[in-house]
Design a protein around this motif. Structure first.
Motif, PDB file in Angstrom:
ATOM      1  N   GLU A 165     -13.736 -19.281  47.881  1.00 12.96           N
ATOM      2  CA  GLU A 165     -13.371 -19.332  46.466  1.00 12.96           C
ATOM      3  C   GLU A 165     -14.445 -20.065  45.659  1.00 12.96           C
ATOM      4  OE1 GLU A 165     -11.580 -19.030  42.804  1.00 12.96           O
ATOM      5  OE2 GLU A 165     -11.288 -17.883  44.650  1.00 12.96           O
ATOM      6  N   ARG A 198     -17.346 -17.746  45.287  1.00 16.35           N
ATOM      7  CA  ARG A 198     -17.122 -16.732  44.263  1.00 16.35           C
ATOM      8  C   ARG A 198     -17.399 -17.289  42.868  1.00 16.35           C
ATOM      9  NH1 ARG A 198     -13.853 -15.626  40.549  1.00 16.35           N
ATOM     10  NH2 ARG A 198     -12.600 -17.476  41.030  1.00 16.35           N
ATOM     11  N   ARG A 199     -16.962 -18.506  42.612  1.00 20.71           N
ATOM     12  CA  ARG A 199     -17.214 -19.122  41.311  1.00 20.71           C
ATOM     13  C   ARG A 199     -18.707 -19.333  41.081  1.00 20.71           C
ATOM     14  NH1 ARG A 199     -15.662 -24.008  40.988  1.00 20.71           N
ATOM     15  NH2 ARG A 199     -14.826 -24.397  43.080  1.00 20.71           N
ATOM     16  N   TRP A 200     -19.435 -19.602  42.145  1.00 11.31           N
ATOM     17  CA  TRP A 200     -20.885 -19.754  42.002  1.00 11.31           C
ATOM     18  C   TRP A 200     -21.561 -18.408  41.734  1.00 11.31           C
ATOM     19  CZ3 TRP A 200     -24.656 -17.923  45.634  1.00 11.31           C
ATOM     20  CH2 TRP A 200     -25.969 -18.290  45.330  1.00 11.31           C
ATOM     21  N   ARG A 201     -21.070 -17.349  42.370  1.00 15.53           N
ATOM     22  CA  ARG A 201     -21.674 -16.022  42.180  1.00 15.53           C
ATOM     23  C   ARG A 201     -21.503 -15.522  40.748  1.00 15.53           C
ATOM     24  NH1 ARG A 201     -23.207 -13.005  46.496  1.00 15.53           N
ATOM     25  NH2 ARG A 201     -22.666 -13.735  48.586  1.00 15.53           N
ATOM     26  N   ASP A 202     -20.280 -15.631  40.212  1.00 14.14           N
ATOM     27  CA  ASP A 202     -20.055 -15.106  38.864  1.00 14.14           C
ATOM     28  C   ASP A 202     -20.453 -16.092  37.770  1.00 14.14           C
ATOM     29  OD1 ASP A 202     -18.032 -17.025  38.795  1.00 14.14           O
ATOM     30  OD2 ASP A 202     -16.453 -15.577  39.247  1.00 14.14           O
ATOM     31  N   GLY A 203     -20.899 -17.262  38.147  1.00 14.16           N
ATOM     32  CA  GLY A 203     -21.396 -18.220  37.171  1.00 14.16           C
ATOM     33  C   GLY A 203     -20.333 -18.982  36.433  1.00 14.16           C
ATOM     34  N   SER A 204     -19.063 -18.807  36.787  1.00 13.48           N
ATOM     35  CA  SER A 204     -17.993 -19.523  36.090  1.00 13.48           C
ATOM     36  C   SER A 204     -17.997 -21.010  36.425  1.00 13.48           C
ATOM     37  CB  SER A 204     -16.636 -18.915  36.443  1.00 13.48           C
ATOM     38  OG  SER A 204     -16.422 -18.986  37.856  1.00 13.48           O
ATOM     39  N   GLY A 205     -18.450 -21.343  37.647  1.00 15.23           N
ATOM     40  CA  GLY A 205     -18.514 -22.752  38.020  1.00 15.23           C
ATOM     41  C   GLY A 205     -19.842 -23.358  37.609  1.00 15.23           C
ATOM     42  N   SER A 206     -20.927 -22.843  38.162  1.00 17.50           N
ATOM     43  CA  SER A 206     -22.266 -23.309  37.833  1.00 17.50           C
ATOM     44  C   SER A 206     -23.261 -22.423  38.547  1.00 17.50           C
ATOM     45  CB  SER A 206     -22.437 -24.776  38.250  1.00 17.50           C
ATOM     46  OG  SER A 206     -23.776 -25.175  38.089  1.00 17.50           O
ATOM     47  N   ARG A 245     -30.009 -18.260  40.106  1.00 14.74           N
ATOM     48  CA  ARG A 245     -29.124 -19.072  40.942  1.00 14.74           C
ATOM     49  C   ARG A 245     -29.975 -19.983  41.817  1.00 14.74           C
ATOM     50  NH1 ARG A 245     -26.294 -17.062  37.832  1.00 14.74           N
ATOM     51  NH2 ARG A 245     -24.299 -15.995  38.088  1.00 14.74           N
TER      52      ARG A 245
END
Length: 959
Positions: free
Chosen positions: A839, A842-850, A800
């Motif tokens: 929110e 969270r998307r950054w942590r789980d990698g769904s966003g980037s 990350r």
């Protein structure tokens, strides 16, 4: 030699008989058993030796017919009853000229029973047909067909009964051979019907008969052959024996039975050879394969010449010249051993064998001449002794004792040698051992000559020890010595100082630290140590063309020396390399230009060469580097090379060019050679093997001693537009600071204006658009550098990446640049509600966003960004330590160690001067330039301290 003609039995079976002197397999005797079982190799058949000087007129008749399906031949026994039985048939058999000798073998029980039955039948007064039992017929079928010669004397029935009688199948087929007598006359071909074997007796050597001519005849059909065998009597033949009669019969060769062929066949007549003792275990002879053609000798590649000025005799110097080229090498021959010879080629000097093809050619050419070979084998006899240099994977010293060497000198020399008779070159003069030996020889009047290369090798060992001693004296407290803090413009962490000290002590080394530990700072620190203590003035950095600007930026940020890139056209590069000043000079060249600029770089004569990403060098680059390398060498790798032993082996080969031992230990402890390929083993002990030339550490190994963040400075050059916009702002700053210096007074409004000027300079270092929004296509090197960092760090040093900046509008410009380059990201806006920011987090942590997060200091307030394997990038240089610690705590706690922190630094501007100034200023007013300047009004003592820091800052600004 016995001739086995073809015959035909009434059963109609076909066999082709070959008179071969080897063990063979008999054909099956029964139609019912032929397909089910093939008999094993039969036992030897025995024939008696014919009488001398008598006409060999065989009186042996065919045995009576049997009622079995397969006709059986019975051994002929010379008794009166046997004669009557044999006389019933008018068939004669050919004489065995010279049977092969066979050792006596005891018959089996089964064979003895069959023999007794057959002998009893042969001795009966009436030749009535005998009906063979089924068991006897089966046993007889396993025995070979033999041809028997007429014995010289009658053999008693009792004696014959005690011998082994061989029963075999009737031989079929029609042949017309021409046996040759002693006088060489051919006799008529005969057609025996049934052959009889005599009991085996002690064998005598056979005498090979001459091979007779035979007529080609077509193999008859079974029907025709049977008819002729029944009605036409076999012709008689007379053969004169070749030897005198003997009381003991000779052993006949077994006959081989093979399948018939439809083509015309010849009755084979071959010379008989002695038969093995146990023919059942000996395979049939096979034709000898033709000898392989002789391998032609490769054409000569060299020519051996003797210089006219060379001394007489076989020993001395020779010239080995190419036949197809113009190269020449000088070869010195001092003995028959390869270690006694010398060559001027690179392979001999740096190869692992201690020899080369030129030495082998010269020595082989001399050994081919008998006189020169004798002189070489006598050896070189000298009155004086010698200390020679041994070549190979590790160089060593050799002692060659002269004829008149005193016993005391010889004893002293032997005491210095190891178990292999060698004196290690690096320890040859550790405590004056070699010098003491020479002094003792001089006192006793004995001459000892030392080869020129010996002193060079001894000097290299001394230099290595002196470097360690000199650095230990200069920094008695080791890594904690205060003098090491001023080594570069910025203080270095202890782990980087340790790498720099190792490189300076080793002289030629490989620093292969894990990614993120930093390589630029230790390299420049090592260059500074070599300049301070060993007089180094010219440093050459070889790196990828894309990394030249970064190396230049690091040099301008960290090093006190003058640095310059080597780039442009050929004339420009030549001028850059020839433009030398006083003191330490650092030239940064591209590895790709090493070939075309080799002569220019050799003219620069670097005393220290620093090679970036050394593991990526190919064989051609390493060969060019060997030609340039003459002094200190520092090779760098951003990854541990234990898992790349093939690349590491090539680097150690270059580092240990003086063959002091590391390369030889690598080969002997970790390499197995198989042709042109290598296999490696025990790689976990590589650190111990290469401890003198390699310094390698992982992050896990250094984790307990690492700081919270591993700071890496990434220098970024300002664009031409940025430099133009920066000039008036720097002039305003200098005027305000100079006015305060003259009067000691500054108003609050003027102080606020100075702070705003500083902020504009910091924002300008990111992008000109932050000062003028109308500039839509302005060049922004820092934003491009962040896009490159995402490709470099993600997946290697971190999973990350967080990009911090003080201003949200600067992050918006970065977001547009990342989107244009195709890099996905998540941005936290300071104006967005907390739930919306959580929110996005969270998307950054789980990698769904980037994997890339863009965050300002205000947007990160109240959020926990901690995650494993994260890296931090600062888009601008923080003014105070407080803001830097605040950003670190967002990603790591107090127990965390080794967080990668990349600091982008604008060169030739405010940020570079800030970096140098902040290192000297212990305490700055908190928040003076971090955050909203309009809320930071400094008064009293804080105001004085702030203005004093600005005075130091203006002094560090470029002119």
């Amino acid at each position: 030699m016995a001739i086995a003609p073809k015959s035909r039995s009434k059963t109609g079976a076909k066999t082709v008989v070959a008179a071969a002197p080897a063990a063979v397999a008999a054909a099956p005797t029964s139609k019912t058993k032929a397909k089910a079982k093939t008999p094993a190799v039969s036992k030897l058949a025995v024939a008696e030796k014919p009488a001398a000087k008598a006409a060999a007129k065989p009186a042996v008749k065919a045995a009576p017919k049997t009622t079995a399906k397969t006709a059986v031949k019975v051994a002929a026994v010379k008794t009166p009853a046997a004669k009557k039985a044999v006389a019933a048939k008018k068939t004669t058999l050919p004489v065995a000229a010279s049977p092969a000798p066979v050792a006596k073998k005891a018959p089996s029980k089964k064979t003895v029973k069959v023999v007794e039955a057959v002998v009893a039948a042969a001795a009966a007064p009436a030749p009535a047909p005998v009906k063979a039992t089924k068991r006897a017929t089966k046993a007889a079928a396993e025995l070979p067909v033999v041809v028997v010669a007429k014995p010289a004397k009658k053999v008693a029935t009792k004696k014959v009964a005690s011998k082994e009688v061989v029963v075999a199948e009737t031989v079929l087929g029609k042949v017309q051979p021409k046996p040759v007598t002693k006088q060489g006359k051919a006799t008529k071909a005969i057609k025996p019907t049934k052959a009889v074997a005599a009991a085996p007796l002690p064998a005598e050597p056979l005498i090979a008969a001459k091979k007779a001519d035979e007529k080609k005849s077509k193999t008859p059909t079974p029907a025709k052959t049977a008819s002729k065998a029944d009605h036409k009597p076999a012709p008689k033949t007379v053969a004169k024996p070749a030897t005198k009669p003997a009381t003991k019969p000779a052993v006949a060769a077994p006959i081989q039975s093979v399948a018939p062929s439809a083509k015309r066949t010849k009755s084979p007549i071959a010379k008989t050879k002695p038969v093995a003792t146990n023919p059942a275990l000996v395979p049939a002879p096979r034709p000898t394969p033709p000898a392989p053609p002789a391998v032609p000798k490769p054409p000569a590649k060299f020519a051996l010449q003797r210089p006219g000025s060379a001394a007489s005799g076989v020993f001395g110097d020779y010239v080995v010249a190419e036949l197809a080229g113009e190269q020449q090498w000088r070869v010195s021959i001092r003995g028959t051993s390869l270690s006694d010879c010398r060559c001027t080629c690179e392979v001999f000097r740096f190869g692992e064998r201690g020899s080369c093809e030129h030495v082998e050619f010269a020595l082989g050419s001399l050994l081919d001449e008998p006189q020169q070979r004798a002189a070489l084998e006598q050896g070189l006899r000298l009155d004086y002794s010698e200390v020679l240099l041994g070549f190979g994977a590790a160089r060593y010293l050799r002692w060659r004792q002269g004829q008149h060497c005193p016993e005391a000198v010889a004893r002293e020399a032997q005491a210095l040698l190891d178990e292999r008779g060698r004196l290690p070159a690096d320890a040859a003069d550790d405590v004056g051992l070699l010098t003491g030996l020479l002094q003792l020889a001089a006192e006793l009047g004995h001459e000892v000559r030392v080869e020129a290369g010996v002193w060079e090798q001894v000097a290299l060992g001394r230099d290595a020890r002196q470097r360690v001693q000199r650095l230990a004296q200069a920094y008695p407290q080791g890594l904690e010595s205060p003098a090491l803090r001023g080594l570069l413009k910025l203080p270095l962490p202890l782990y980087q100082l340790e790498a720099a000290l190792f490189a300076a002590c080793a002289g030629r080394s490989l620093v292969a630290d894990d990614l993120g530990l930093g390589l630029y700072a230790p390299a420049y620190a090592a260059a500074e140590l070599c300049a301070r203590h060993f007089g180094t003035e010219r440093v050459l950095v070889l790196c990828a063309e894309s990394a030249q600007a970064r190396w230049l930026g690091e040099a301008q940020t960290l090093s006190l020396a003058k640095a310059q890139m080597v780039w442009g056209d050929a004339q420009t590069r030549q001028a850059q390399l020839q433009n030398l000043g006083q003191g330490l000079e650092i030239k940064i060249a591209s590895l790709a230009s090493l070939g075309q600029d080799l002569a220019l770089l050799q003219g620069f004569a670097p005393e220290l060469i620093i090679v970036d990403e050394a593991a990526r060098l190919d064989a051609d680059a390493l060969a060019l580097l060997r030609q340039l390398d003459k002094g200190f060498l520092l090779m760098l790798s951003g990854q541990i090379l234990d898992e790349q032993p093939q690349a590491l082996l090539a680097l150690v080969d270059l580092l240990d060019r003086h063959r002091n031992g590391p390369w030889e230990r690598f080969l002997s402890r970790h390499v197995r050679r198989s042709g042109q390929s290598n296999s490696f083993f025990a790689l976990e002990r590589l650190d111990q093997t290469l401890e003198r030339v390699m310094f390698s550490r992982s992050r896990a190994e250094l984790l307990p001693t690492l700081p919270v963040a591993l700071v890496q400075l990434r220098a970024v050059a300002l664009s031409q537009q940025q430099e133009q916009m920066q000039a008036p702002l720097l002039a305003d700053l200098r005027r305000a600071v100079a006015r305060w210096q003259r009067s000691g007074y500054v108003s609050e409004s003027e102080l606020l204006q100075v702070q705003q000027t500083l902020q504009q300079l910091r924002r300008l270092a990111i992008s000109p658009q932050l000062l003028d929004a109308q500039l839509g296509s302005a060049e922004a090197p820092k934003l491009s550098a962040v896009a490159a960092l995402t490709r470099e760090l993600l997946g290697a040093a971190a999973e990350r990446l967080v990009v911090f900046c003080q201003w949200d509008d600067a992050l918006s410009l970065l977001a547009a640049r990342l989107q244009a380059s195709g890099t996905a990201f998540v941005q936290l806006h300071a104006e967005a509600p907390l739930a919306q920011r959580m929110e996005a987090l969270r998307r950054w942590r789980d990698g769904s966003g980037s994997a890339v997060l863009l965050c300002s200091d205000r947007a990160a307030a109240g959020l926990d960004l901690q995650i494993e394997r994260a890296a931090l990038v600062n888009l601008e240089l923080p003014w105070g330590e407080a803001l830097l610690e605040q950003r670190l705590l967002c990603l790591a706690d107090e127990q965390s160690r080794g967080l990668p922190l990349i600091q982008l630094l604008a060169q030739t501007g405010l940020e570079q001067a800030m970096l140098q100034t902040l290192d000297g200023v212990v305490d700055l007013p908190a928040g003076s330039l971090d955050g909203d300047v309009s809320r930071q009004l400094l008064q009293g003592e804080e105001q004085q301290r702030f203005m004093q820091a600005l005075v130091a800052l203006c002094g560090a600004l470029p002119d």
